[in-house]
Design a protein around this motif. Structure first.
Motif, PDB file in Angstrom:
ATOM      1  N   ARG A 222       1.229  -1.440   0.146  1.00 18.93           N
ATOM      2  CA  ARG A 222      -0.255   0.131   0.340  1.00 18.93           C
ATOM      3  C   ARG A 222       0.548   1.050   0.047  1.00 18.93           C
ATOM      4  NH1 ARG A 222      -2.717  -0.818   5.053  1.00 18.93           N
ATOM      5  NH2 ARG A 222      -1.616   1.109   6.251  1.00 18.93           N
ATOM      6  N   MET A 223       1.682   1.266   1.203  1.00 15.21           N
ATOM      7  CA  MET A 223       3.481   2.842   0.734  1.00 15.21           C
ATOM      8  C   MET A 223       3.840   2.792  -0.359  1.00 15.21           C
ATOM      9  SD  MET A 223       3.992   2.244   4.921  1.00 15.21           S
ATOM     10  CE  MET A 223       5.411   3.795   4.094  1.00 15.21           C
ATOM     11  N   TYR A 224       3.994   1.566  -0.825  1.00 14.11           N
ATOM     12  CA  TYR A 224       5.146   2.119  -2.241  1.00 14.11           C
ATOM     13  C   TYR A 224       4.822   0.122  -3.359  1.00 14.11           C
ATOM     14  CZ  TYR A 224       8.470   2.740   1.774  1.00 14.11           C
ATOM     15  OH  TYR A 224       8.882   3.234   3.124  1.00 14.11           O
ATOM     16  N   GLY A 225       3.682  -0.331  -3.275  1.00 15.94           N
ATOM     17  CA  GLY A 225       3.367  -0.303  -4.592  1.00 15.94           C
ATOM     18  C   GLY A 225       4.359  -1.280  -4.969  1.00 15.94           C
ATOM     19  N   ASP A 226       4.098  -2.468  -6.244  1.00  8.06           N
ATOM     20  CA  ASP A 226       5.057  -3.373  -6.071  1.00  8.06           C
ATOM     21  C   ASP A 226       6.353  -3.407  -6.984  1.00  8.06           C
ATOM     22  OD1 ASP A 226       3.367  -5.644  -5.284  1.00  8.06           O
ATOM     23  OD2 ASP A 226       1.499  -5.608  -7.142  1.00  8.06           O
ATOM     24  N   ASN A 227       7.010  -2.507  -6.313  1.00 11.76           N
ATOM     25  CA  ASN A 227       8.319  -1.944  -7.351  1.00 11.76           C
ATOM     26  C   ASN A 227       9.237  -2.585  -6.870  1.00 11.76           C
ATOM     27  OD1 ASN A 227       9.601  -1.590  -4.570  1.00 11.76           O
ATOM     28  ND2 ASN A 227       8.578   0.288  -3.946  1.00 11.76           N
ATOM     29  N   ASP A 228      10.603  -2.586  -8.327  1.00 13.17           N
ATOM     30  CA  ASP A 228      11.142  -4.095  -7.674  1.00 13.17           C
ATOM     31  C   ASP A 228      12.369  -3.729  -6.603  1.00 13.17           C
ATOM     32  OD1 ASP A 228      10.723  -3.990 -10.545  1.00 13.17           O
ATOM     33  OD2 ASP A 228      12.360  -3.044 -11.772  1.00 13.17           O
ATOM     34  N   ALA A 229      12.025  -2.760  -6.248  1.00 18.60           N
ATOM     35  CA  ALA A 229      13.332  -2.922  -4.064  1.00 18.60           C
ATOM     36  C   ALA A 229      12.456  -4.004  -3.469  1.00 18.60           C
ATOM     37  CB  ALA A 229      12.914  -1.763  -4.160  1.00 18.60           C
ATOM     38  N   MET A 230      11.444  -4.613  -3.836  1.00 19.72           N
ATOM     39  CA  MET A 230      11.361  -5.208  -3.042  1.00 19.72           C
ATOM     40  C   MET A 230      11.056  -7.177  -4.212  1.00 19.72           C
ATOM     41  SD  MET A 230       8.026  -3.877  -0.804  1.00 19.72           S
ATOM     42  CE  MET A 230       6.990  -3.253  -1.764  1.00 19.72           C
ATOM     43  N   THR A 231      11.640  -8.009  -3.615  1.00 20.59           N
ATOM     44  CA  THR A 231      11.019  -9.304  -4.459  1.00 20.59           C
ATOM     45  C   THR A 231      10.682  -9.719  -3.669  1.00 20.59           C
ATOM     46  OG1 THR A 231      13.958  -8.818  -4.931  1.00 20.59           O
ATOM     47  CG2 THR A 231      12.186 -11.356  -4.789  1.00 20.59           C
ATOM     48  N   PRO A 232       9.034 -10.479  -4.035  1.00 20.27           N
ATOM     49  CA  PRO A 232       8.042 -11.248  -3.699  1.00 20.27           C
ATOM     50  C   PRO A 232       9.046 -12.620  -4.313  1.00 20.27           C
ATOM     51  CG  PRO A 232       7.503 -10.292  -5.954  1.00 20.27           C
ATOM     52  CD  PRO A 232       8.606  -9.727  -5.487  1.00 20.27           C
ATOM     53  N   VAL A 233       8.114 -13.671  -3.282  1.00 18.14           N
ATOM     54  CA  VAL A 233       7.777 -15.034  -3.934  1.00 18.14           C
ATOM     55  C   VAL A 233       6.645 -15.693  -3.104  1.00 18.14           C
ATOM     56  CG1 VAL A 233       9.051 -15.275  -1.449  1.00 18.14           C
ATOM     57  CG2 VAL A 233       8.953 -17.000  -2.891  1.00 18.14           C
ATOM     58  N   ILE A 234       5.606 -16.814  -4.023  1.00 18.30           N
ATOM     59  CA  ILE A 234       4.602 -16.743  -3.443  1.00 18.30           C
ATOM     60  C   ILE A 234       4.981 -18.758  -2.897  1.00 18.30           C
ATOM     61  CG2 ILE A 234       2.834 -18.585  -4.289  1.00 18.30           C
ATOM     62  CD1 ILE A 234       2.733 -16.110  -6.833  1.00 18.30           C
ATOM     63  N   VAL A 235       4.975 -18.574  -1.173  1.00 21.78           N
ATOM     64  CA  VAL A 235       4.863 -20.586  -1.031  1.00 21.78           C
ATOM     65  C   VAL A 235       3.996 -21.019  -0.793  1.00 21.78           C
ATOM     66  CG1 VAL A 235       6.191 -20.920   1.211  1.00 21.78           C
ATOM     67  CG2 VAL A 235       6.460 -18.699   0.768  1.00 21.78           C
ATOM     68  N   LEU A 236       4.287 -21.903  -1.700  1.00 26.93           N
ATOM     69  CA  LEU A 236       3.421 -23.050  -1.435  1.00 26.93           C
ATOM     70  C   LEU A 236       3.868 -24.560   0.040  1.00 26.93           C
ATOM     71  CD1 LEU A 236       3.991 -22.808  -4.481  1.00 26.93           C
ATOM     72  CD2 LEU A 236       1.338 -22.903  -4.233  1.00 26.93           C
ATOM     73  N   LYS A 237       2.681 -25.001   0.856  1.00 29.64           N
ATOM     74  CA  LYS A 237       3.091 -26.470   1.324  1.00 29.64           C
ATOM     75  C   LYS A 237       1.850 -26.915   1.042  1.00 29.64           C
ATOM     76  CE  LYS A 237       2.802 -27.331   6.338  1.00 29.64           C
ATOM     77  NZ  LYS A 237       2.840 -27.108   7.457  1.00 29.64           N
ATOM     78  N   PRO A 238       1.984 -28.306   0.125  1.00 29.90           N
ATOM     79  CA  PRO A 238       1.335 -28.640  -0.497  1.00 29.90           C
ATOM     80  C   PRO A 238       0.818 -30.151   0.557  1.00 29.90           C
ATOM     81  CG  PRO A 238       3.734 -29.193  -1.144  1.00 29.90           C
ATOM     82  CD  PRO A 238       3.499 -28.360  -0.273  1.00 29.90           C
ATOM     83  N   LYS A 239      -0.416 -30.466   0.543  1.00 23.92           N
ATOM     84  CA  LYS A 239      -0.243 -32.234   1.286  1.00 23.92           C
ATOM     85  C   LYS A 239       0.776 -32.937   0.927  1.00 23.92           C
ATOM     86  CE  LYS A 239      -5.358 -30.813   0.876  1.00 23.92           C
ATOM     87  NZ  LYS A 239      -6.588 -31.548   0.873  1.00 23.92           N
ATOM     88  N   LYS A 240       0.492 -33.737   2.577  1.00 27.80           N
ATOM     89  CA  LYS A 240       1.297 -35.125   2.916  1.00 27.80           C
ATOM     90  C   LYS A 240       1.004 -36.225   1.884  1.00 27.80           C
ATOM     91  CE  LYS A 240       2.912 -33.470   7.725  1.00 27.80           C
ATOM     92  NZ  LYS A 240       4.004 -32.804   6.942  1.00 27.80           N
ATOM     93  N   GLY A 241       1.537 -36.521   1.594  1.00 24.50           N
ATOM     94  CA  GLY A 241       1.614 -38.108   0.170  1.00 24.50           C
ATOM     95  C   GLY A 241       1.603 -37.533  -1.117  1.00 24.50           C
ATOM     96  N   ILE A 242       1.614 -36.809  -1.200  1.00 22.61           N
ATOM     97  CA  ILE A 242       0.904 -36.801  -2.896  1.00 22.61           C
ATOM     98  C   ILE A 242       2.653 -36.101  -3.661  1.00 22.61           C
ATOM     99  CG2 ILE A 242      -0.968 -34.844  -2.184  1.00 22.61           C
ATOM    100  CD1 ILE A 242       1.250 -32.779  -3.062  1.00 22.61           C
ATOM    101  N   ASP A 243       1.955 -36.738  -5.035  1.00 24.02           N
ATOM    102  CA  ASP A 243       2.594 -37.084  -6.128  1.00 24.02           C
ATOM    103  C   ASP A 243       3.239 -35.873  -6.299  1.00 24.02           C
ATOM    104  OD1 ASP A 243       4.103 -37.501  -8.593  1.00 24.02           O
ATOM    105  OD2 ASP A 243       3.221 -38.920  -9.391  1.00 24.02           O
TER     106      ASP A 243
END
Length: 415
Positions: A222-243
């Protein structure tokens, strides 16, 4: 059996006498074995300690956790110039994956930003690791709390000015007083403290939660927007036992579809699995272990030659005694085992000195670096085993030459 026990006792006595009567010669001979054992066990202990530390730091995370971003954790076949053109993942993509992915426990969003300073009244804490993230990261990172709580979904989505402090940060700003509900300053804004993370200890990767703070990622967006000074990452935690291969393919398909990518275009993102990162680290540790062992081998080689030398000298000095023993009925194998046991005893003494040096070094490093440098039981067994092997190899030729001496010639030579 009693004969061989007496033989072992006599060999130990001969070895001790050799140490006493030829202190300088024996010291120089044992030095190679001592340095060899010290080098090998120190390398093994250091690598094992690093491995244990990394495992401890990553123990709260599921090894199947996926980090979706424009960067790759390990080596990549894609040229660097092309990777630099990859776009950052977007908050909208996080929302899309959260609503469309199957077999998923949690999907979180996090920003990598520069370290900052925090202020409370006249107190300031510098070099703080800032972790702007969505509310799901409390479960993904496996956070436990000393006081208070993590921000909820509503606070995360709206970007409320709340903050969760690491244990050391809370102590540095508030000491023994309760920080919950107090206001601190960050980015020139006021944040209300709502939680303190339980003490974790120093992290191998320099990212201990003790020196970190969590705040809603949407506050910074909200303050800075999505600028290049911040590196975003999406973190996913899958269910156990899946392929996992099928799951990674689904993640890539969903993101490619959202970005409108055409068939044949290479992925402009990386699906980084934490287990792949740990395998990469294990490979580095394995390389360090093998390199250290290879270098230490030459120290061992020198030590073996030193022991062989002292044993040949010992045979020459005791030729007369060998002749007398054989004339009184001593078997060839008796003489052979006598000198073999003596060589092994000398190597065990050198190995014991080397392992004591490693143990003392481990105590020193643990106290100075706040790093748990461990000399494990198996490393001690390996050190003792290697000492016995070096003793056998370096003592076999002198022992054979002693056992084959003719008793009459041996007595005549020694007179």
């Amino acid at each position: 059996m009693i004969v061989y026990l007496r033989l072992l006792k006599e060999s130990l006595s001969f070895a001790i006498n050799a140490l006493r009567n030829n202190k300088l010669r024996t010291l120089l001979s044992l030095l190679g074995v001592t340095i060899g054992i010290f080098s090998i066990i120190a390398v093994l202990a250091a690598v094992d300690s690093l491995d244990k530390k990394i495992s401890k730091d990553l123990s709260s995370l599921d090894k199947n956790t996926i980090y979706l971003m424009k960067f790759c954790f390990g080596p990549s076949e894609i040229p660097q110039w092309k990777r630099e053109q990859f776009p950052n993942v977007k908050y909208d993509e996080y929302i899309n994956l959260k609503n469309s992915l199957n077999n998923t426990e949690q999907v979180g969003y996090q920003l990598f930003v520069n370290r900052e300073s925090l202020k409370y009244d006249s107190k300031t804490v510098t070099d703080v690791n800032i972790v702007p993230s969505s509310f799901e990261m409390v479960d993904i990172d496996g956070l436990s709390f000393d006081k208070g709580r993590f921000y909820n979904e509503s606070e995360s989505n709206s970007g409320t000015a709340v903050i969760v402090l690491g244990y050391d940060i809370a102590e540095g700003l508030f000491g023994s007083s309760d920080p919950i509900g107090k206001n601190i300053r960050l980015y020139g804004q006021r944040f209300t403290v709502i939680g303190v993370i339980e003490k974790q200890g120093a992290g191998f990767f320099g990212n201990s939660n003790d020196t970190s703070v969590y705040l809603p990622a949407n506050f910074l967006r909200r303050m800075y927007g999505d600028n290049d000074a911040m590196t975003p990452v999406i973190v996913l935690k899958p269910k156990k036992g899946i392929d996992m291969d099928a799951y990674k393919a689904e993640v890539a398909y969903k993101l490619r579809s959202f970005r409108g990518m055409k068939a044949g275009e290479i992925d402009n993102f990386f699906v980084n699995v934490l287990s792949g990162f740990t395998d990469f680290i294990d490979g580095i540790l394995g390389g360090l272990r093998m390199g250290g062992l290879f270098i230490s081998f030459f120290s061992f080689l020198v030590g073996g030659f030193g022991i062989a030398n002292i044993m040949f000298v010992s045979v020459k000095e005791r030729t007369n005694l060998i002749g007398i023993q054989k004339s009184l009925g001593a078997k060839n194998r008796f003489i052979l085992f006598q000198f073999l046991f003596e060589a092994i005893t000398l190597c065990l003494i050198g190995g014991a000195i080397g392992m004591i040096m490693v143990w003392l070094l481990s105590l020193l490093l643990t106290s100075l670096l706040e790093f748990d440098f461990v000399l494990s039981f198996w490393n001690v067994i390996i050190g003792a085993g290697l000492s016995i092997i070096v003793g056998l190899i370096s003592g076999i030729l002198p022992a054979i030459s002693a056992s084959k001496l003719d008793p009459v010639e041996a007595i005549r030579t020694g007179m």
